[in-house]
Design a protein around this motif. Structure first.
Motif: not given
Length: 353
Positions: A4-19
């Protein structure tokens, strides 16, 4: 294994795919933050705390390649996994050239999850190894810098100590009435000076492994002339040299040879005390270092009886053997010409124009 300490930033304008990506990676114990545009992603990266970035290619007004370009000029160097719905190989090539560590094509089904997780784990591990490598390199550089400073300080102190010893010998010589004893002490002082000058050259050098032989010998010859002049001998010493770098231990031997040859010339070449002694340093066509000490005095060919105790000759012979060479005395109508030729490998090839 990530946690849980590994933090990922996901940059994508698709909100559904982001979830969806958040749910996929949460099962793998990643903490995922999702932003919808490049500006928000760059701002989040600037705040810190991100371990890895998943970056979509198509971000509306800006592409993922534009984000990579900005990250490349930032101090926040993070591993980036590049994702896109396009299967064009050229996009993958551009992304990898721009700094992405891995590349994943968006697909429907489990393939995307498997490929994304695999790329993410690879990126995290590679980033860890790169940080460890950079840390180790920093430690090595710091240790090297400390060693260089310490060695320079040691050479400085040794030079000062030898200068003190030389002064004590000179004071002792001035208090001695016997001419032979004074001469012996003057020669001892010259030998101490030869070594002291070397250490002085080392603590003012950028690289203590090598010595500028021409500068070292010029200083040495100058001090020899001053020392012998104060002892009542007045030959003129001329020095000419090509800049040559050599290893420190080799410079010691060469310096001692010059000291003995010049001292002998000062003592014996001109009985009336006046004349010229020439010292030259150059390289021949084969790259060898050539040292010449010559005078126009009474002359000696290297054969026959010698003047003095012979200690100087023994020192010259020992130093020449350490350089894998010998002293050659050129035949000439007048004076003495001693030639020392040192092969390039004997000075470790550290020769510089």
């Amino acid at each position: 294994m990530p946690n849980s300490t590994t933090t990922v930033l996901y940059i994508d304008d698709d909100a559904a795919l982001g979830r969806l990506v958040q749910r996929i990676l949460a099962r793998r114990h990643y903490l995922v933050e999702h932003v919808l545009d490049a500006a928000a992603g760059l701002a989040r990266i600037d705040r810190g705390g991100i371990d890895v970035v998943i970056l979509d290619h198509d971000l509306g007004t800006m592409s993922g390649l534009d984000v990579l370009a900005q990250l490349g000029g930032s101090e926040n160097s993070l591993p980036v996994v590049y994702v896109t719905a396009s299967s064009e190989l050229s996009i993958a090539v551009q992304a990898l050239k721009a700094g992405a560590i891995d590349y994943v094509v968006k697909t429907i089904g489990e393939d995307f999850e498997i490929l994304l997780v695999s790329a993410l784990e690879h990126s995290v591990e590679r980033a860890r190894l790169m940080r460890a490598k950079e840390s180790a390199e920093r430690e090595v550089r710091a240790a090297r810098d400390r060693a260089i400073v310490l060695l320079a300080e040691v050479n400085h102190r040794v030079a000062n100590s030898l200068s003190l010893v030389s002064s004590l010998v000179r004071m002792q010589a001035s208090a001695v009435r016997d001419a032979g004893a004074r001469a012996a002490l003057a020669e001892t002082q010259a030998r101490i000076t030869a070594i002291g000058n070397l250490h002085r050259s080392l603590y003012t050098s950028d690289d203590v492994r090598t010595v500028d032989l021409s500068a070292y010998l010029e200083s040495l010859v100058g001090e020899l002339g001053q020392s012998m002049s104060s002892a009542g001998r007045t030959p003129t010493i001329r020095f000419e040299a090509t800049p040559i770098l050599t290893k420190t231990d080799k410079a010691v031997s060469i310096g001692m040879i010059v000291t003995e040859l010049v001292t002998n010339a000062i003592k014996y070449a001109y009985p009336d005390g006046e004349g010229e002694i020439r010292v030259s340093l150059s390289r021949d066509a084969e790259g060898a270092t050539v040292l010449v000490v010559a005078d126009d005095g009474i002359g000696w060919s290297g054969q026959g009886p010698i003047s003095g105790t012979g200690l100087g000759g023994k020192i010259i012979g020992a130093m020449a053997r350490s350089l894998a060479t010998t002293i050659a005395y050129a035949q000439q109508p007048k004076g003495t010409r001693a030639v020392v030729r040192i092969a390039s490998e004997s000075v470790a090839g550290a020769v510089s124009d």
